[in-house]
Design a protein around this motif. Sequence first.
Motif, PDB file in Angstrom:
ATOM      1  N   LEU A   1       0.805  -1.219   0.000  1.00  0.00           N
ATOM      2  CA  LEU A   1       0.000   0.000   0.000  1.00  0.00           C
ATOM      3  C   LEU A   1       0.840   1.272   0.000  1.00  0.00           C
ATOM      4  N   GLY A   2       2.066   1.192   0.447  1.00  0.00           N
ATOM      5  CA  GLY A   2       2.869   2.403   0.640  1.00  0.00           C
ATOM      6  C   GLY A   2       2.622   2.974   2.031  1.00  0.00           C
ATOM      7  N   VAL A   3       3.506   3.865   2.451  1.00  0.00           N
ATOM      8  CA  VAL A   3       3.512   4.345   3.838  1.00  0.00           C
ATOM      9  C   VAL A   3       2.187   4.967   4.249  1.00  0.00           C
ATOM     10  N   THR A   4       1.671   5.907   3.464  1.00  0.00           N
ATOM     11  CA  THR A   4       0.504   6.674   3.911  1.00  0.00           C
ATOM     12  C   THR A   4      -0.776   5.850   3.889  1.00  0.00           C
ATOM     13  N   GLN A   5      -0.963   5.048   2.846  1.00  0.00           N
ATOM     14  CA  GLN A   5      -2.179   4.230   2.800  1.00  0.00           C
ATOM     15  C   GLN A   5      -2.124   3.095   3.814  1.00  0.00           C
ATOM     16  N   HIS A   6      -0.940   2.627   4.102  1.00  0.00           N
ATOM     17  CA  HIS A   6      -0.767   1.637   5.162  1.00  0.00           C
ATOM     18  C   HIS A   6      -1.184   2.241   6.508  1.00  0.00           C
ATOM     19  N   LEU A   7      -0.756   3.475   6.748  1.00  0.00           N
ATOM     20  CA  LEU A   7      -1.156   4.158   7.982  1.00  0.00           C
ATOM     21  C   LEU A   7      -2.668   4.335   8.040  1.00  0.00           C
TER      22      LEU A   7
ATOM     23  N   ASP B   1      -4.282   9.814  -1.355  1.00  0.00           N
ATOM     24  CA  ASP B   1      -3.549   8.737  -2.018  1.00  0.00           C
ATOM     25  C   ASP B   1      -2.185   9.179  -2.554  1.00  0.00           C
ATOM     26  N   ASP B   2      -2.049  10.440  -2.957  1.00  0.00           N
ATOM     27  CA  ASP B   2      -0.817  10.867  -3.625  1.00  0.00           C
ATOM     28  C   ASP B   2       0.230  11.435  -2.672  1.00  0.00           C
ATOM     29  N   ILE B   3       0.016  11.304  -1.366  1.00  0.00           N
ATOM     30  CA  ILE B   3       1.016  11.756  -0.397  1.00  0.00           C
ATOM     31  C   ILE B   3       1.976  10.606  -0.125  1.00  0.00           C
ATOM     32  N   LEU B   4       3.276  10.842  -0.336  1.00  0.00           N
ATOM     33  CA  LEU B   4       4.261   9.772  -0.226  1.00  0.00           C
ATOM     34  C   LEU B   4       4.759   9.587   1.198  1.00  0.00           C
ATOM     35  N   ARG B   5       4.725  10.672   2.003  1.00  0.00           N
ATOM     36  CA  ARG B   5       5.235  10.595   3.378  1.00  0.00           C
ATOM     37  C   ARG B   5       4.245  11.246   4.327  1.00  0.00           C
TER      38      ARG B   5
END
Length: 261
Positions: free
Chosen positions: A72-78, A179-183
């Motif tokens: 999911l990547g960092v932000t969606q995982h959070l 969704d488009d925030i990477l950090r």
Amino acid sequence: MNPLITLFLGTYNQEKFVKEAIIGALAQTYSPLEIIISDDCSQDNTFQIIQNMVQDYSGPHRLRVNRNHVNLGVTQHLNRVVDMSSGQLIVLAAGDDISLPDRVAETYKCWEADGKKALALFTQANYLDYKGIVHGQVLSRVIPEMLTVDWMIRNAPIAHGFGLVLNRRLFDIFGPLPDDILREDVVLPVRAAILEPLKYIEMPLVYYRRHNQNLSRIPGVDIFKKNDFFTYLRRHSRGHIGICRTWIDDLNTAETFAPER
């Protein structure tokens, strides 16, 4: 009675370090504590190590293990773990870092002393290298100006994800991360500081490990092939545009909740 707090230990391809991270999480002295160890579809042995370490756990904490079926990547995982969690505070931890045993307890003490108003807190940390050797503190200085929205927007937040603790109200007010925030740590501290001052804990409560696979590391042309490097830069440039848009949206949202001055 103390409120329930969640410690979210997020992992991804960290088989070399995850054991120490889990030991630090399970050693927390605060109670009641919910620990969510969530793996973001690692391609190495990270999840197997997690399973082996927790299968016989019988300690005092409420323990839950999750593995995402896709990365999911960092932000969606959070976002996903916030939905899974129940704590009033959400303590962020990474699978290559180490939380000291009193991290949650000291954080709660600071939050309680401030009347439980802060929407985000963060702690000092010590650098830890690949071999486990400590190399001093991460933050050389923190002055009140650095905790303001204006300073963070101009310079970038100093409340890094490895030391960040979030009040659940932050998500009730602003909703999930886009969704488009990477950090997460370029958006959440700003969100929090719009409405309440950030709280900084000077005591180092985390060992932040530096190695060549840190997410915050900015590679150069020597690391990527030329085409991959420019693809990387385009992706991160779009990410910066998304950050600015999110800051604007958050300011608009916060106007509804901000007290009259």
